[in-house]
Design a protein around this motif. Structure first.
Motif, mmCIF file in Angstrom:
data_model
loop_
_atom_site.group_PDB
_atom_site.id
_atom_site.type_symbol
_atom_site.label_atom_id
_atom_site.label_comp_id
_atom_site.label_asym_id
_atom_site.label_seq_id
_atom_site.Cartn_x
_atom_site.Cartn_y
_atom_site.Cartn_z
ATOM 1 N N LYS A 84 -43.945 34.211 62.482
ATOM 2 C CA LYS A 84 -43.380 35.362 61.770
ATOM 3 C C LYS A 84 -43.043 35.016 60.319
ATOM 4 N N ILE A 85 -42.775 36.068 59.585
ATOM 5 C CA ILE A 85 -42.281 35.969 58.218
ATOM 6 C C ILE A 85 -40.925 36.662 58.177
ATOM 7 N N TRP A 145 -41.812 31.582 58.531
ATOM 8 C CA TRP A 145 -41.889 31.407 57.077
ATOM 9 C C TRP A 145 -40.650 32.121 56.563
ATOM 10 N N GLU A 146 -39.617 31.374 56.240
ATOM 11 C CA GLU A 146 -38.324 31.956 55.900
ATOM 12 C C GLU A 146 -38.248 32.352 54.422
ATOM 13 N N TRP A 162 -37.617 27.896 53.330
ATOM 14 C CA TRP A 162 -37.552 26.823 54.317
ATOM 15 C C TRP A 162 -38.417 27.232 55.496
ATOM 16 N N VAL A 163 -38.622 26.311 56.431
ATOM 17 C CA VAL A 163 -39.443 26.557 57.615
ATOM 18 C C VAL A 163 -38.564 26.417 58.853
ATOM 19 N N TYR A 188 -38.017 40.670 60.340
ATOM 20 C CA TYR A 188 -39.157 39.803 60.627
ATOM 21 C C TYR A 188 -40.396 40.643 60.857
ATOM 22 N N LYS A 189 -41.511 40.114 60.408
ATOM 23 C CA LYS A 189 -42.787 40.743 60.741
ATOM 24 C C LYS A 189 -43.741 39.655 61.226
ATOM 25 N N LYS A 190 -44.693 40.071 62.020
ATOM 26 C CA LYS A 190 -45.679 39.146 62.582
ATOM 27 C C LYS A 190 -46.487 38.523 61.449
#
Length: 157
Positions: free
Chosen positions: A140-141, A114-115, A124-125, A151-153
């Protein structure tokens, strides 16, 4: 060259940065094979499910192009294994959020991001799939902190 019914090689290797800087962004035969696999397992099922155009904002990146844009040295894009999908500003009703959840809940993938964006919609994805790693489902995000991408889970289920 078609990678699937609704995705062409020209679409996934197109890069304004490569054109502007004169960077060769031609994939090898192995990269094309990886792109076909990605198209078959991820892109085409999304396209068929929504019955609508799905837009690729970034696909294949040669090593030189990836370096020019500051991409990760381990980028799936440089191996023909990743696409960034972005429906923003398109006339159809499919959203980035729709695409993210459809992939997460229904398709095989190695990495799904999840950008940026906000709680309701990513900018965007990013989706990647590597043969033999289809069920890793690393979700991730991406977010920015002090000007750096982090990034995080995924933890929203």
């Amino acid at each position: 060259m078609k990678l699937s019914n609704n995705l062409s090689l020209a679409e996934v290797k197109k890069s304004n940065t490569a054109i502007r800087r004169g960077i060769d962004n031609t994939p090898t035969d192995l990269h094309v094979a990886n792109l076909r696999y990605l198209a078959e397992k991820v892109f085409q099922p999304i396209r068929e499910y929504f019955g609508s155009a799905i837009f690729v904002s970034s696909g294949y990146r040669s090593k030189a192009l990836n370096e020019a844009i500051g991409g990760s040295q381990r980028s799936f894009h440089s191996h023909g294994m990743a696409l960034d999908l972005d429906q923003d500003g398109r006339s159809n009703s499919v959203t980035n959020t729709d695409i993210f959840y459809y992939i997460k809940d229904n398709l095989p993938f190695s990495e799904l991001i999840w950008e940026f964006g906000n709680e309701d919609k990513p900018d965007w994805v990013h989706v990647a799939i590597a043969k033999g790693r289809e069920n890793e489902k690393n979700t991730k995000i991406a977010y920015r902190e002090n000007g750096k991408t982090k990034y995080k889970k995924w933890d929203r289920d």
